[in-house]
Design a protein around this motif. Sequence first.
Motif, PDB file in Angstrom:
ATOM      1  N   TYR A  67      -5.253  10.191   1.122  1.00  0.00           N
ATOM      2  CA  TYR A  67      -4.876   8.977   2.079  1.00  0.00           C
ATOM      3  C   TYR A  67      -3.832   8.396   1.102  1.00  0.00           C
ATOM      4  O   TYR A  67      -3.553   8.683  -0.126  1.00  0.00           O
ATOM      5  CB  TYR A  67      -6.094   7.912   2.093  1.00  0.00           C
ATOM      6  N   GLU A  90      -7.305   4.274 -16.106  1.00  0.00           N
ATOM      7  CA  GLU A  90      -7.067   3.461 -14.931  1.00  0.00           C
ATOM      8  C   GLU A  90      -8.085   2.306 -14.747  1.00  0.00           C
ATOM      9  O   GLU A  90      -9.184   2.080 -15.581  1.00  0.00           O
ATOM     10  CB  GLU A  90      -6.421   4.140 -13.881  1.00  0.00           C
ATOM     11  N   THR A 138       3.001   1.483  -7.571  1.00  0.00           N
ATOM     12  CA  THR A 138       3.397   0.343  -8.132  1.00  0.00           C
ATOM     13  C   THR A 138       3.580   0.272  -9.392  1.00  0.00           C
ATOM     14  O   THR A 138       4.594  -0.096 -10.056  1.00  0.00           O
ATOM     15  CB  THR A 138       2.133  -0.614  -7.877  1.00  0.00           C
ATOM     16  N   SER A 149      -0.835  -1.383  -4.630  1.00  0.00           N
ATOM     17  CA  SER A 149      -0.006  -1.465  -3.783  1.00  0.00           C
ATOM     18  C   SER A 149      -0.500  -3.025  -3.122  1.00  0.00           C
ATOM     19  O   SER A 149       0.319  -3.632  -2.391  1.00  0.00           O
ATOM     20  CB  SER A 149      -0.108  -0.252  -2.737  1.00  0.00           C
TER      21      SER A 149
HETATM   22  N1  PDD Z   1      -5.894   1.883  -4.643  1.00  0.00           N
HETATM   23  N2  PDD Z   1      -5.494   4.030  -9.165  1.00  0.00           N
HETATM   24  C1  PDD Z   1      -6.561   4.229  -8.280  1.00  0.00           C
HETATM   25  C2  PDD Z   1      -7.525   4.740  -8.398  1.00  0.00           C
HETATM   26  C3  PDD Z   1      -6.192   3.644  -6.886  1.00  0.00           C
HETATM   27  O1  PDD Z   1      -7.004   3.715  -5.833  1.00  0.00           O
HETATM   28  C4  PDD Z   1      -4.980   3.063  -6.737  1.00  0.00           C
HETATM   29  C5  PDD Z   1      -4.633   2.402  -5.549  1.00  0.00           C
HETATM   30  C6  PDD Z   1      -4.215   2.664  -7.631  1.00  0.00           C
HETATM   31  C7  PDD Z   1      -2.720   2.269  -7.748  1.00  0.00           C
HETATM   32  O2  PDD Z   1      -2.101   2.881  -6.751  1.00  0.00           O
HETATM   33  P1  PDD Z   1      -0.636   2.245  -6.032  1.00  0.00           P
HETATM   34  O3  PDD Z   1       0.105   1.416  -6.875  1.00  0.00           O
HETATM   35  O4  PDD Z   1       0.030   3.575  -5.448  1.00  0.00           O
HETATM   36  O5  PDD Z   1      -1.461   1.373  -4.717  1.00  0.00           O
HETATM   37  C8  PDD Z   1      -4.481   3.418  -9.196  1.00  0.00           C
HETATM   38  C9  PDD Z   1      -5.492   1.599  -3.152  1.00  0.00           C
HETATM   39  C10 PDD Z   1      -4.268   0.543  -2.952  1.00  0.00           C
HETATM   40  C11 PDD Z   1      -6.768   1.710  -2.311  1.00  0.00           C
HETATM   41  O6  PDD Z   1      -7.503   2.502  -2.601  1.00  0.00           O
HETATM   42  O7  PDD Z   1      -6.912   0.855  -1.534  1.00  0.00           O
END
Ligand code: PDD
Length: 285
Positions: free
Chosen positions: A31, A185, A213, A249
């Motif tokens: 996703y 993370e 991000t 994000s």
């Molecule tokens: N989450 N690490 C994990 C485990 C994540 O699920 C996410 C994003 C990120 C940050 O990735 P990005 O900057 O591409 O959103 C890091 C999304 C937003 C979610 O599951 O809702």
Amino acid sequence: TIAFLNGEFMPLSEAKISPMDRGFLFGDGIYEVIPTYHGKAVGMTGHLSRMRDGLAAISITNPYNAQQWQQNLNGLIDANASHFPNGNIGVYFHISRGTDTKRYHAYPQNITPTVFGFAFEIAPSQPLEAANVKPFKVALEEDKRWQRCHIKSTSLLGNVMHFQAGVDSGVQETILHNSDGIITEASSCNVFMVKDNAIFTPPLDNQLLPGITRQIALEAFKRAGLAVEEKWFTKEDLFNADEVWLTSSSKEIAPVIEVDGKTIGSGEVGPMWEKAIKAYHNYKF
Ligand code: PDD
């Protein structure tokens, strides 16, 4: 609101998939969550290339090319604009391997991926002043997920359990460390820390998601002349940091003032966060 399902736009309440969908039975899919502000998507190229990598890693043929994905995104934003008049719309896309007639672990041949998308309201772009941002408190746990965290899998039970542990202890997120005490993370975000005016974030490997991000922030910080380095750091480093931030994000760059009950730095949103969010806002489109 209006959803996207297998090429068509329809009311979300009418979007139906089979319980035999492998996304439902196995969490067999990937996703993306793409933030948009007044019709403009942030990091679309990055989101599409991570989607491509994730689909390739699990041998699902990408059902759309970049231009078609952009059309799907625009379609959802346009169709939902009146529901979210403040213009801050998150778009979720989910590609599962598809629906089978039996439950069998191996990838079936010749099934069509299920593609689902919907739109939801996200917080407005963050304020640029420390006084106006709501800081986070977070828990800290050993990562008990799997060894393929670079894939944005819809199998999120591990993440959900880590996130819930934070909520159960009265905070808003859970930062994760590996069995060596190295920070990787958080359950739904990437992690940054600041020490002596230098910004650090873990380098990319299988222990963390390559956050879009995170990537935009790294480029923005370099462009703004801030000292930034991709480098592993430990739980102890985190507790001794001047500032800690989360990126995602839906959150952009969120300041953290407490980890596992311990105050970070001064206990207030720090001066580097202001520099960081300004650099990010100047760069993000
Ligand atoms: N989450 N690490 C994990 C485990 C994540 O699920 C996410 C994003 C990120 C940050 O990735 P990005 O900057 O591409 O959103 C890091 C999304 C937003 C979610 O599951 O809702």
